[in-house]
Design a protein around this motif. Structure first.
Motif, PDB file in Angstrom:
ATOM      1  N   ALA A   1      52.991  38.906  48.166  1.00 47.76           N
ATOM      2  CA  ALA A   1      54.413  38.848  47.760  1.00 47.76           C
ATOM      3  C   ALA A   1      54.618  38.173  46.398  1.00 47.76           C
ATOM      4  O   ALA A   1      55.215  38.765  45.495  1.00 47.76           O
ATOM      5  N   VAL A   2      54.120  36.969  46.249  1.00 49.29           N
ATOM      6  CA  VAL A   2      54.423  36.259  45.005  1.00 49.29           C
ATOM      7  C   VAL A   2      53.507  36.727  43.865  1.00 49.29           C
ATOM      8  O   VAL A   2      53.931  36.784  42.704  1.00 49.29           O
ATOM      9  N   TYR A   3      52.268  37.099  44.210  1.00 47.90           N
ATOM     10  CA  TYR A   3      51.421  37.701  43.168  1.00 47.90           C
ATOM     11  C   TYR A   3      52.092  38.977  42.654  1.00 47.90           C
ATOM     12  O   TYR A   3      52.185  39.189  41.439  1.00 47.90           O
ATOM     13  N   CYS A   4      52.583  39.826  43.576  1.00 48.18           N
ATOM     14  CA  CYS A   4      53.314  41.034  43.155  1.00 48.18           C
ATOM     15  C   CYS A   4      54.529  40.649  42.314  1.00 48.18           C
ATOM     16  O   CYS A   4      54.783  41.272  41.274  1.00 48.18           O
ATOM     17  N   ALA A   5      55.265  39.636  42.745  1.00 47.98           N
ATOM     18  CA  ALA A   5      56.453  39.219  41.975  1.00 47.98           C
ATOM     19  C   ALA A   5      56.046  38.871  40.544  1.00 47.98           C
ATOM     20  O   ALA A   5      56.710  39.264  39.580  1.00 47.98           O
ATOM     21  N   SER A   6      54.942  38.152  40.412  1.00 47.17           N
ATOM     22  CA  SER A   6      54.512  37.751  39.070  1.00 47.17           C
ATOM     23  C   SER A   6      54.089  38.969  38.245  1.00 47.17           C
ATOM     24  O   SER A   6      54.389  39.063  37.057  1.00 47.17           O
TER      25      SER A   6
END
Ligand code: NDP
Length: 240
Positions: free
Chosen positions: A143-148
């Motif tokens: 989730a947050v890797y994708c967000a970045s």
């Protein structure tokens, strides 16, 4: 002498392969990472190695100006430094979210701001930002890797439109899974094992960091009038 290439995250993986490739091609290189001993031990010609955390704008800028004083203005900045701390939103420590967003997004923005004004004035230059296929489509535990990485892709698209009238190329590279140290910082052993099994199952097996470096150099070596805006590059057998 050829023109200055600045590479962030040059101590391992894609960055290390790009450092060798550009240096061997005769470009002076500024190599940045926190593990400076890894940069120095490559012992590359015309290489300035500096211990810089890309989230530290002042230190990042100081290193770039020092290299520019020695080698001339930056012709290529590769914003490659990044971290991947996989986890689920309901469970992951928010400090890991912050690390990813700071390094992967703020680090890229820092680098761009440091070189963009000069490139605009000179009407020349190239910026290559490392997003990911995880900036194009979602993956579980990302989730947050994708967000970045969606963030990097978005800001790169906007910067590309803003810089095109000034003849400056801004490129977004979106690699699929490639074996490097990237996964090793994820703190959940279960997620690491699951990711390794997924990589095998989708066929992301043969592509190497050196393949990514060669492709990025190809993009840069095209004439300044030719821009590959975005590039998804995966193992041929990666089917996801
Ligand atoms: P590695 O982990 O092998 O290399 C990451 C590099 O980033 C290291 O040199 C590390 O150096 C540097 N780095 C990390 N944090 C910082 C920081 N705060 N300041 C400066 N440097 C930092 O990973 P890869 O080579 O695989 O990844 C390179 C880029 O490609 C990343 O942006 C990654 O997200 C992206 N990518 C990778 C994929 C893959 O499957 N390998 C797929 C898609 C995209 P040090 O620790 O010494 O500071």
């Amino acid at each position: 002498m050829k023109k200055l290439v600045v590479i962030t995250g040059a101590s391992s993986g894609f960055g290390k392969e790009m450092a060798k490739l550009f240096s061997n091609a005769g470009n002076p290189v500024l190599l940045l990472a926190r593990r400076i001993e890894r940069l120095q031990e490559m012992n590359l010609p015309n290489a300035m190695c500096r211990k810089v955390d890309v989230t530290d704008l002042d230190a990042f800028e100081k290193a770039v100006r020092e290299a520019e004083d020695r080698y001339g203005k930056t012709d290529l900045l590769i914003n490659n430094a990044g971290v991947m701390l996989l986890g689920t939103i309901d469970n992951q420590n928010p400090s890991e979210w912050k690390t990813m967003l700071d390094v992967n997004v703020m680090g890229v923005l820092n680098g761009m701001q440091i070189v963009m004004k000069d490139m605009k004035d000179r009407k020349f230059g190239t910026i290559i930002n490392l997003s990911s296929i995880a900036g194009v489509q979602p993956f579980g535990n990302h989730a947050v890797y994708c967000a970045s990485k969606y963030g990097v892709r978005g800001l790169t698209q906007v910067a590309r439109a803003e810089m095109s009238p000034f003849n400056v190329r801004v490129v977004c590279v979106e690699p699929g899974a490639v074996g490097t140290e990237l996964l090793s910082h994820t703190t959940s052993d279960e997620i690491i094992e699951g990711y390794e099994a997924w990589k095998q199952s989708v066929g992301a097996i043969n592509i190497t960091a050196s393949d990514i470096a060669t492709t990025i150099k190809f993009v840069y070596d095209l004439p300044q009038s030719v821009l590959i805006r975005e590039l998804i590059i995966t193992d041929t057998m990666q089917d996801a």
